[in-house]
Design a protein around this motif. Structure first.
Motif, PDB file in Angstrom:
ATOM      1  N   ALA A 298       0.856  -1.187   0.000  1.00  0.00           N
ATOM      2  CA  ALA A 298       0.000   0.000   0.000  1.00  0.00           C
ATOM      3  C   ALA A 298       0.889   1.233   0.000  1.00  0.00           C
ATOM      4  O   ALA A 298       1.741   1.396   0.871  1.00  0.00           O
ATOM      5  CB  ALA A 298      -0.920   0.008   1.214  1.00  0.00           C
ATOM      6  N   LYS A 299       0.694   2.092  -1.006  1.00  0.00           N
ATOM      7  CA  LYS A 299       1.462   3.325  -1.110  1.00  0.00           C
ATOM      8  C   LYS A 299       0.642   4.341  -1.877  1.00  0.00           C
ATOM      9  O   LYS A 299      -0.401   4.018  -2.449  1.00  0.00           O
ATOM     10  CB  LYS A 299       2.794   3.085  -1.827  1.00  0.00           C
ATOM     11  N   ARG A 300       1.127   5.568  -1.927  1.00  0.00           N
ATOM     12  CA  ARG A 300       0.438   6.605  -2.694  1.00  0.00           C
ATOM     13  C   ARG A 300       0.682   6.400  -4.181  1.00  0.00           C
ATOM     14  O   ARG A 300       1.805   6.248  -4.640  1.00  0.00           O
ATOM     15  CB  ARG A 300       0.938   7.996  -2.307  1.00  0.00           C
ATOM     16  N   ASP A 301      -0.426   6.377  -4.942  1.00  0.00           N
ATOM     17  CA  ASP A 301      -0.324   6.307  -6.390  1.00  0.00           C
ATOM     18  C   ASP A 301      -1.493   7.068  -6.998  1.00  0.00           C
ATOM     19  O   ASP A 301      -2.080   7.951  -6.342  1.00  0.00           O
ATOM     20  CB  ASP A 301      -0.264   4.857  -6.874  1.00  0.00           C
ATOM     21  N   HIS A 302      -1.865   6.745  -8.232  1.00  0.00           N
ATOM     22  CA  HIS A 302      -2.920   7.476  -8.932  1.00  0.00           C
ATOM     23  C   HIS A 302      -4.280   7.359  -8.253  1.00  0.00           C
ATOM     24  O   HIS A 302      -5.148   8.204  -8.462  1.00  0.00           O
ATOM     25  CB  HIS A 302      -3.035   6.948 -10.366  1.00  0.00           C
ATOM     26  N   ALA A 303      -4.490   6.320  -7.432  1.00  0.00           N
ATOM     27  CA  ALA A 303      -5.791   6.100  -6.782  1.00  0.00           C
ATOM     28  C   ALA A 303      -5.777   6.505  -5.317  1.00  0.00           C
ATOM     29  O   ALA A 303      -6.680   6.144  -4.568  1.00  0.00           O
ATOM     30  CB  ALA A 303      -6.191   4.631  -6.918  1.00  0.00           C
ATOM     31  N   GLY A 304      -4.769   7.265  -4.883  1.00  0.00           N
ATOM     32  CA  GLY A 304      -4.627   7.595  -3.462  1.00  0.00           C
ATOM     33  C   GLY A 304      -3.702   6.587  -2.809  1.00  0.00           C
ATOM     34  O   GLY A 304      -2.737   6.125  -3.401  1.00  0.00           O
ATOM     35  N   ILE A 305      -4.011   6.233  -1.568  1.00  0.00           N
ATOM     36  CA  ILE A 305      -3.226   5.226  -0.866  1.00  0.00           C
ATOM     37  C   ILE A 305      -4.033   3.931  -0.863  1.00  0.00           C
ATOM     38  O   ILE A 305      -5.014   3.800  -0.125  1.00  0.00           O
ATOM     39  CB  ILE A 305      -2.885   5.670   0.567  1.00  0.00           C
ATOM     40  N   THR A 306      -3.662   3.002  -1.712  1.00  0.00           N
ATOM     41  CA  THR A 306      -4.416   1.767  -1.882  1.00  0.00           C
ATOM     42  C   THR A 306      -3.446   0.590  -1.956  1.00  0.00           C
ATOM     43  O   THR A 306      -2.299   0.734  -2.362  1.00  0.00           O
ATOM     44  CB  THR A 306      -5.247   1.799  -3.178  1.00  0.00           C
ATOM     45  N   PRO A 307      -3.904  -0.599  -1.555  1.00  0.00           N
ATOM     46  CA  PRO A 307      -3.056  -1.789  -1.676  1.00  0.00           C
ATOM     47  C   PRO A 307      -3.010  -2.295  -3.107  1.00  0.00           C
ATOM     48  O   PRO A 307      -4.004  -2.246  -3.830  1.00  0.00           O
ATOM     49  CB  PRO A 307      -3.740  -2.800  -0.742  1.00  0.00           C
ATOM     50  N   ASN A 308      -1.850  -2.768  -3.518  1.00  0.00           N
ATOM     51  CA  ASN A 308      -1.665  -3.326  -4.854  1.00  0.00           C
ATOM     52  C   ASN A 308      -0.902  -4.631  -4.753  1.00  0.00           C
ATOM     53  O   ASN A 308       0.036  -4.771  -3.957  1.00  0.00           O
ATOM     54  CB  ASN A 308      -0.877  -2.350  -5.738  1.00  0.00           C
ATOM     55  N   LEU A 309      -1.292  -5.587  -5.576  1.00  0.00           N
ATOM     56  CA  LEU A 309      -0.587  -6.865  -5.649  1.00  0.00           C
ATOM     57  C   LEU A 309       0.653  -6.669  -6.506  1.00  0.00           C
ATOM     58  O   LEU A 309       0.562  -6.512  -7.722  1.00  0.00           O
ATOM     59  CB  LEU A 309      -1.502  -7.934  -6.249  1.00  0.00           C
ATOM     60  N   THR A 310       1.824  -6.658  -5.882  1.00  0.00           N
ATOM     61  CA  THR A 310       3.061  -6.366  -6.590  1.00  0.00           C
ATOM     62  C   THR A 310       3.845  -7.618  -6.962  1.00  0.00           C
ATOM     63  O   THR A 310       4.640  -7.579  -7.904  1.00  0.00           O
ATOM     64  CB  THR A 310       3.952  -5.443  -5.745  1.00  0.00           C
ATOM     65  N   LEU A 311       3.658  -8.712  -6.210  1.00  0.00           N
ATOM     66  CA  LEU A 311       4.308  -9.980  -6.539  1.00  0.00           C
ATOM     67  C   LEU A 311       3.322 -11.119  -6.312  1.00  0.00           C
ATOM     68  O   LEU A 311       2.541 -11.095  -5.357  1.00  0.00           O
ATOM     69  CB  LEU A 311       5.549 -10.229  -5.666  1.00  0.00           C
ATOM     70  N   ALA A 312       3.367 -12.131  -7.165  1.00  0.00           N
ATOM     71  CA  ALA A 312       2.588 -13.358  -6.977  1.00  0.00           C
ATOM     72  C   ALA A 312       3.154 -14.394  -7.941  1.00  0.00           C
ATOM     73  O   ALA A 312       2.729 -14.491  -9.088  1.00  0.00           O
ATOM     74  CB  ALA A 312       1.101 -13.113  -7.241  1.00  0.00           C
ATOM     75  N   PHE A 313       4.134 -15.163  -7.493  1.00  0.00           N
ATOM     76  CA  PHE A 313       4.823 -16.056  -8.414  1.00  0.00           C
ATOM     77  C   PHE A 313       5.116 -17.406  -7.769  1.00  0.00           C
ATOM     78  O   PHE A 313       5.136 -17.548  -6.541  1.00  0.00           O
ATOM     79  CB  PHE A 313       6.129 -15.430  -8.911  1.00  0.00           C
TER      80      PHE A 313
END
Length: 402
Positions: A82-97
């Motif tokens: 979760a960090k600041r990006d275009h949608a505000g501060i939201t969680p994003n799936l950055t790795l899944a392998f």
């Protein structure tokens, strides 16, 4: 990765799952309110114009679930940040392998990090590097951090030398904020291919990297300009309308990233130098070159460091030429487009100095001052016309892993 190498090696001996994590809590203060300074192009708001004191520029929190199977060669990981990006501060799936590894080679498939530059795939883990943030002029223009696909890595060791070759391919799925605010350029289904070759012999390491991103979609902020430039009869007043439109178009373009890096890591001294070039064939994110040199000295729990980083344009934009007698609204539109394209170039320099203090083996504090000088607006937002093109950024962070 958030977990230390020791903990990871111990965990890999037994099947099961392990939860690890990382985070940064930061504050940043911009001495001018005439411009928003950004960390990277994923952010829509920065520090300065929006707010002079900001707590979201560098802050983030991440959780990672490492999975180890009963078969020693098979493992996996899932990471959410979760960090600041275009949608505000939201969680994003950055790795899944899922990862298959033998002694000297490994294959990962799923969602993996994009590491065309050293530290690029771990640039959100503030604990893992010396600086407050990776040099903005070098890492900031990277418009995505992960992709869905696979990477394959080979390693060859002999005596005290080591060679590593990594190849990867996949598609991207991230968004980039464009002008006007709240309009997003989608990278969905854009194809990525690349790799790097690395050589290590203590205390030196060297890497050469190359990657290609094939843009699959058009930038919605440019669509009206493209439609007008390609409308019937426009060439009567703008003779180079078609070449301007071709340069402005994003869909179908191939972004080519290349970089060289050299690292010297010996005792208390750590020196890093990187230089890169990005060729886009586009005037909205124009061709540019960037680089930095960083030096740090560690004494006990204290590490002092300094960084000089810069980005420069490689080409001038294709300007729309309007002939005399054109309608006033066409002249105004062409002038606005030309100004926007000129400002989109990357021309910025930062001189930074900082201090890192290691609180525990899993946490540290960092303090940094950045002196920023910018001619163009690629890495800026909300630039006011009376800004003198200089800014001083003061920042402090608490970084941790667990």
């Amino acid at each position: 990765m958030a977990v230390s190498s020791t903990a990871r090696s111990q965990a890999e001996e037994l099947p099961g799952v392990e939860l690890t994590g990382f985070g940064t809590f930061g504050a940043a203060y911009n001495t001018t309110n005439k411009v928003d300074l950004l960390r990277d192009l994923s952010q829509t708001n920065g520090v300065g114009y929006s707010r002079k004191l900001d707590f979201g520029l560098d802050s983030n929190v991440g959780l990672q679930l490492d999975m180890h199977s009963a078969v020693r060669t098979i493992s996996g990981a899932i990471q959410v940040v979760a960090k600041r990006d275009h949608a505000g501060i939201t969680p994003n799936l950055t790795l899944a392998f899922v990862r298959y590894a033998e002694d000297d080679w490994s294959l990962r498939t799923g969602r993996v990090g994009f590491d065309v530059y050293p530290n690029a795939d771990s640039r959100l883990i503030g604990y893992s590097y010396v600086w407050q943030r990776p040099p903005v002029e070098f890492f900031g223009p990277l418009i995505f951090s992960h992709f869905d696909g696979a990477d394959l890595q080979f390693r060859y060791r002999r005596d005290n030398q080591e060679w590593r070759l990594k190849l990867y391919s996949g598609i991207t799925n991230e968004k980039v904020e464009v002008t006007p605010a709240s309009t997003y350029f989608l990278l969905n289904h854009s194809r990525l291919h690349g790799g790097h070759l690395e050589y290590r012999q203590d205390p030196w390491s060297f890497r050469a990297s190359y990657a290609e991103l094939h843009i699959a979609n058009e930038n919605p902020a440019l669509q009206s300009s493209l439609d007008q430039l390609r409308s019937p009869g426009i060439s009567f007043f703008v003779p180079n309308a078609n070449p301007v439109a071709d340069k402005l178009q994003m869909k179908g373009k191939v972004f080519r990233f290349s970089a060289l890096s050299l690292t010297y890591d010996n005792g208390p001294w750590l020196w890093e130098a990187m230089a890169g070039r990005t060729l886009t064939g586009n005037t909205f994110i124009p061709d540019y070159k960037a680089g930095f040199i960083s030096g740090s000295y560690r004494r006990g729990k204290f590490t002092h460091y300094g960084v000089l980083s810069a980005i420069r344009p490689l080409t001038d934009p294709e300007k729309a030429i309007v002939l005399p007698g054109a309608p006033p609204e066409l002249i105004a539109g062409a002038n606005a487009l030309n100004t926007q394209m000129i400002n989109q170039r990357g021309w910025q320099t930062s001189l930074s100095a900082g201090l890192r203090y290691d609180l525990t083996p899993q946490s540290n504090l960092k303090f940094q001052i950045d002196f920023v000088r910018s001619h163009d607006n690629l890495l800026l937002r909300r630039v006011q016309p009376d800004w003198n093109r200089e800014a001083v950024l003061l920042s402090a962070t608490y970084n941790f892993i667990f």
